[in-house]
Design an enzyme around this catalytic site. Structure first.
Site, mmCIF file in Angstrom:
data_model
loop_
_atom_site.group_PDB
_atom_site.id
_atom_site.type_symbol
_atom_site.label_atom_id
_atom_site.label_comp_id
_atom_site.label_asym_id
_atom_site.label_seq_id
_atom_site.Cartn_x
_atom_site.Cartn_y
_atom_site.Cartn_z
ATOM 1 N N SER A 143 0.823 -1.208 0.000
ATOM 2 C CA SER A 143 0.000 0.000 0.000
ATOM 3 C C SER A 143 0.863 1.266 0.000
ATOM 4 C CB SER A 143 -0.969 -0.028 1.179
ATOM 5 O OG SER A 143 -2.128 0.725 0.888
ATOM 6 N N LYS A 195 -22.384 16.710 10.010
ATOM 7 C CA LYS A 195 -21.316 17.078 10.938
ATOM 8 C C LYS A 195 -21.057 15.999 11.991
ATOM 9 C CE LYS A 195 -18.297 20.115 12.372
ATOM 10 N NZ LYS A 195 -17.119 20.443 11.556
#
Length: 326
Positions: A143, A195
């Protein structure tokens, strides 16, 4: 009290004051010298003395790629050292004795930000100096580790190495069920529907997926450039799976399979020097002592939960091979 006794008392007081002041100054001087030596020891780990002859710099990329932790005198600083590596590469750019870089990779990847920042710094090194970078994959270079290796002119892997895991992940932990059992209630007042992330809904998941997809395209583009492969070919390989060294070579993800000695020999022949200088890690003088003490101190339940949240990367974008997590 006689005059003689008063005189003796005055002399005794004066001697006491002089002795006290001298002791204070002596202790202050000793403390200053000790602190100065400790400071010099710490600073000397930052100011690395590179060879005054042609050499190849070896940079270890080990552990999870993430923001560098504090390097205070009594704190341990092991594993990947992002800031130290960036500073070291900057020094190499200005060092005429440096003839190239060998990246020693042993990492499952890590944060997107740090992986990309180091990749860009290494690309800058090549652009400014015209020098070459080789990569050697030891146990694992997956990765974000593979991402960083895309700055290399040649990529070699040990025959037992694991690489690949080309992809992106963003994850977190929903502890609402556990909090409910413990009698803990989470609440928040927010300015918008998206949020509050204490409970991820489908709409919020789509937002996160969009960020993952965008960062994935960036990863594919870097691999396409680094391996000179069409993006369509890269995407066939970039589904997050890991590859053995032989599989990676067959798919053109690396150049060859070799031992570390083979790689250093090839670099020596190509770059004209057999001097290798490994970047020194930044570590405080007392870190190992206090790290050992810290390991025997029992952790509270709250600390265990906090560590669990940190292991899940707290919702950051990651070039990280979760299948290799210990």
């Amino acid at each position: 009290m006689s005059k003689k006794q008063i005189g003796g008392l005055i002399i005794a007081v004066i001697l006491f004051i002089v002795t006290g002041v001298t002791s204070v100054f002596t202790n202050a001087t000793i403390e200053k010298n000790v602190l100065s030596k400790v400071e010099d020891k710490v600073m000397n780990t930052k100011e690395q003395s590179t060879p005054l002859e042609d050499y190849i710099a070896v940079i270890p990329i080990t552990g999870v790629i993430e923001e560098q932790k504090s390097s205070a005198i009594f704190e341990e600083n092991q594993g990947y050292q992002h800031r130290t590596i960036l500073d070291f590469v900057n020094r190499l750019i200005d060092d005429p004795y440096n003839k190239g870089i060998l990246l020693y990779l042993d990492t499952p990847g890590g944060a997107v930000y740090e992986s990309d920042e180091l990749y860009l710094k290494l690309e800058q090194y090549k652009e400014i100096t015209g020098r070459k970078i080789f990569s050697y994959m030891s146990h694992v270079a997956a990765s974000g580790g593979y991402y960083i290796s895309m700055s290399s002119d040649k990529i070699y892997a040990n025959r037992n190495a694991i690489t690949g895991s080309i992809g992106v992940i963003i994850s977190g932990v929903d502890m609402s069920g556990l909090y409910e059992k413990l009698g803990i209630r989470h609440y928040s007042a927010t300015s918008g529907d998206y949020k509050d992330s204490s409970k991820i809904n489908d709409a919020q998941m789509q937002i996160l997926q969009g960020m993952v997809d965008e960062t994935y395209e960036q990863f594919v583009g870097v691999v396409s450039k680094g391996r000179n492969m069409p993006t369509e070919e890269v995407k066939k390989l970039a589904d997050g799976r890991i590859y053995s060294a032989s599989q990676a070579k067959d798919k053109n993800l690396i150049d060859d399979i070799a031992t570390y000695e083979d790689v250093t020999s090839k670099m020596s022949q190509e770059l004209g020097t057999d001097v290798f200088y490994e970047m020194e890690p930044e570590q405080s003088a007392f870190s190992s002592i206090f790290a050992s003490i810290e390991k025997i101190i029992p952790r509270s339940e709250a600390q265990v939960l906090d560590e669990l949240k940190n292991e899940q990367k707290n919702g950051r974008l990651m070039y990280y091979a979760e299948q290799l997590q210990q």
